[in-house]
Design a protein around this motif. Structure first.
Motif, mmCIF file in Angstrom:
data_model
loop_
_atom_site.group_PDB
_atom_site.id
_atom_site.type_symbol
_atom_site.label_atom_id
_atom_site.label_comp_id
_atom_site.label_asym_id
_atom_site.label_seq_id
_atom_site.Cartn_x
_atom_site.Cartn_y
_atom_site.Cartn_z
ATOM 1 N N LEU A 29 0.833 -1.207 0.000
ATOM 2 C CA LEU A 29 0.000 0.000 0.000
ATOM 3 C C LEU A 29 0.865 1.254 0.000
ATOM 4 N N GLY A 32 2.015 2.009 -3.379
ATOM 5 C CA GLY A 32 0.974 2.249 -4.380
ATOM 6 C C GLY A 32 0.544 1.014 -5.122
ATOM 7 N N HIS A 34 -1.765 -1.296 -5.076
ATOM 8 C CA HIS A 34 -3.042 -1.543 -4.413
ATOM 9 C C HIS A 34 -3.554 -2.966 -4.615
ATOM 10 N N ASP A 35 -3.438 -3.485 -5.811
ATOM 11 C CA ASP A 35 -3.927 -4.839 -6.069
ATOM 12 C C ASP A 35 -3.155 -5.857 -5.244
ATOM 13 N N ALA A 38 -4.299 -5.632 -1.630
ATOM 14 C CA ALA A 38 -5.616 -6.246 -1.454
ATOM 15 C C ALA A 38 -5.513 -7.772 -1.489
ATOM 16 N N VAL A 64 -7.158 0.587 1.431
ATOM 17 C CA VAL A 64 -6.830 0.291 0.027
ATOM 18 C C VAL A 64 -7.984 0.730 -0.879
ATOM 19 N N ALA A 67 -7.891 4.376 -1.294
ATOM 20 C CA ALA A 67 -6.822 4.782 -2.216
ATOM 21 C C ALA A 67 -7.222 4.512 -3.662
ATOM 22 N N GLN A 68 -8.065 3.503 -3.877
ATOM 23 C CA GLN A 68 -8.544 3.181 -5.230
ATOM 24 C C GLN A 68 -9.790 3.985 -5.602
ATOM 25 N N GLU A 74 -15.226 0.572 0.274
ATOM 26 C CA GLU A 74 -14.677 1.003 1.560
ATOM 27 C C GLU A 74 -15.744 0.908 2.654
#
Length: 505
Positions: A29, A32, A34-35, A38, A64, A67-68, A74
């Protein structure tokens, strides 16, 4: 559950530990990825469903999603995190302190998301949950971060209840009063100042009062009721606690005229001066009677001011001089003083002070009946057009004028002080009204807003449109129990809370 059991049953010693997966997700995270973050968090929940780190993984997964830019995911993850934290705390898997911290973070963020989605009631429920958790912690021990979060949550709840009207009446003020502004950081400090300024005002618009005329000419309070007179639209009675209003118009069983010029509340009676005489309302019977007409043809009298001293009522008129009724009927005050045009009346001790259009200030000794011009006491005032007479602190008498600013007379030293626009104290020399509040004197002007003289500091300041006034023309000022009522021309009534004004003025 079947999927979790199947995966759990297939675990081996080669599977990564929960802490390793959580650390990997944090690192991803931060970079950056993100995937990847997760995926690690999802694997943690699948491989180790009984681990106390599952709750933390759901919170991190919500970060995350944020951030996406996926607020719906969320919200889902935060809701799952709340359910998991409560379950783990109830079974003893999670420490109570850690669980409370997580629940607070969840409540704060869910409140923010729900507010963005315009679910204001849901947002407030979450903010208040967070406040309750942090407040309980603060009663025993709390960290600087928790004290900061508590201040921010209370600010969020106060702003929400004030701006959108959710929650019981008074909640905005209650939350605001509990905020420690020293704990606020960043934009919250400016939000606090803006909210403080907004909370110091309450507005009684013509619609709320039931009046068709937004030009206010007189205000008087009677317990929970405020009586508001207008220049051409009659009289309104407004009850603060219920928001109910009654409007009195012209007629034999109501006002003598729609043009109200002064209101005086005495015991169970409301005295209303109009341009056609006096109308008196009995609170006990809810009935009106009309008084003060002159001559065989009962011609109406233009009232400008009313004052009472014991059982005697005084009425100042425009053109017919000063009248009084001591229980034996109305009688005019004979003699050259105080003249025919009376504009203001004020009883101070054993003296009735009388303001006139062209003779300045005149005094009437209530015991002896002696009348004399103020020039005999101190010639510093002169023949001004007096609009209001108000007692102030230290036995001072304030005299407002139409065109010559404000005078203060200090009787012990017999000293007159003059305040004006040219002297830098006032925004305008056409002063229409004045009143003493808890924080000093307030003067309404014709075109300059309100001039405020602070006590005991003795400094002058201006309250204008930028501070919350609805109009710069302030015809009447009334102060009672920490509230100052400003009756404006065109903007209805603005009520200033003096307790809160220290935050915003």
């Amino acid at each position: 559950m079947l999927l979790c059991a199947t995966v759990a049953g297939a675990q081996s010693d080669l599977d990564p530990l929960p802490a390793e997966l959580l650390d990997a997700a944090r690192s991803a995270l931060a970079q950056g990825a993100h995937d990847s973050a997760a995926a690690n968090l999802r694997q943690l929940r699948l491989l180790h469903p009984e681990s106390p780190l599952v709750a933390e993984s759901l919170l991190l997964a919500a970060q995350v999603a944020a951030a996406q830019d996926n607020p719906y995911r969320e919200r889902f993850l935060l809701t799952e995190a709340r359910r998991t934290v409560r379950g783990f705390a109830a079974s003893g898997v999670l420490d109570a302190g850690a669980a409370a911290g997580m629940r607070t973070a969840i409540a704060q963020r869910l409140g923010e998301l729900l507010e963005q989605d315009r679910d204001y009631e849901g947002a407030l429920r979450n903010f208040t949950e967070g406040i309750a958790l942090l407040a309980a912690r603060a009663r025993t021990a709390s960290s600087p971060a928790e004290r900061r979060d508590l201040a921010h949550l209370r600010l969020a709840a106060a702003r929400l209840t004030h701006r959108y009207g959710v929650g019981p009446n008074g909640d905005a003020e209650r939350y605001f009063d509990q905020i420690d502004p020293a704990q606020l950081t960043g934009e919250a400090s400016e939000t606090y100042r803006e909210l403080a300024r907004a909370l110091m005002w309450n507005y009684l618009t013509p619609r709320e009062l039931g009046l068709e005329d937004a030009n206010i000419s007189a205000i008087a309070t009677d317990g929970d009721d405020v009586w508001v007179g207008s220049w051409t639209g009659g009289l309104a009675r407004y009850t603060h606690s219920t928001g109910q209003q009654s409007v009195f118009s012209e007629g034999p069983r109501s006002l003598m005229s729609l043009r109200v010029r002064d209101i005086e509340t005495v015991d169970d009676y409301i005295w209303v001066g109009t341009d056609r005489g006096l109308s008196v309302y009995a609170l006990a019977s809810s009935r009106w009677r009309h008084e003060l007409t002159i001559g065989d043809e009962q011609e109406p009298v233009a009232l400008a001011a009313i004052a009472t001293a014991g059982d005697t009522v005084f009425a100042g008129t425009l053109g017919q001089g000063l009248w009084r009724d001591d229980g034996t009927g109305w009688h005019a005050l004979e003699g050259a003083l105080p003249g025919s045009f009376i504009t203001a009346l004020q009883v101070v001790g054993d003296t009735l002070w009388i303001g006139t259009i062209d003779l300045g200030l005149v005094s009437l000794d209530l015991a002896s009946g002696a009348v004399r011009s103020f020039d005999e006491i101190n010639p510093g005032l002169g023949p001004q057009n007096v609009t209001a007479i108000e007692p102030g602190a230290d036995r001072a008498l304030w005299i407002t004028t139409f065109g010559a600013g404000v005078y203060r007379w200090q009787p012990e030293a017999n000293r007159i002080s003059h305040f004006s626009a040219a002297g830098g104290e006032l925004p305008d020399d056409w002063v229409l009204s004045g009143a003493m509040g808890d924080n000093g004197m307030y003067f309404g002007t014709f075109g300059g807003g309100v001039a405020h003289y602070s006590q005991p500091g003795g400094s002058w300041s201006v309250i204008s449109l930028a501070h919350g006034l609805p109009s710069l023309n302030v015809a009447v000022v009334t102060a009672v129990r920490g509230s100052v009522y400003f009756g404006t021309l065109g903007g209805g009534v603005a009520v200033l809370s003096e307790r809160r004004s220290v935050h915003g003025l």
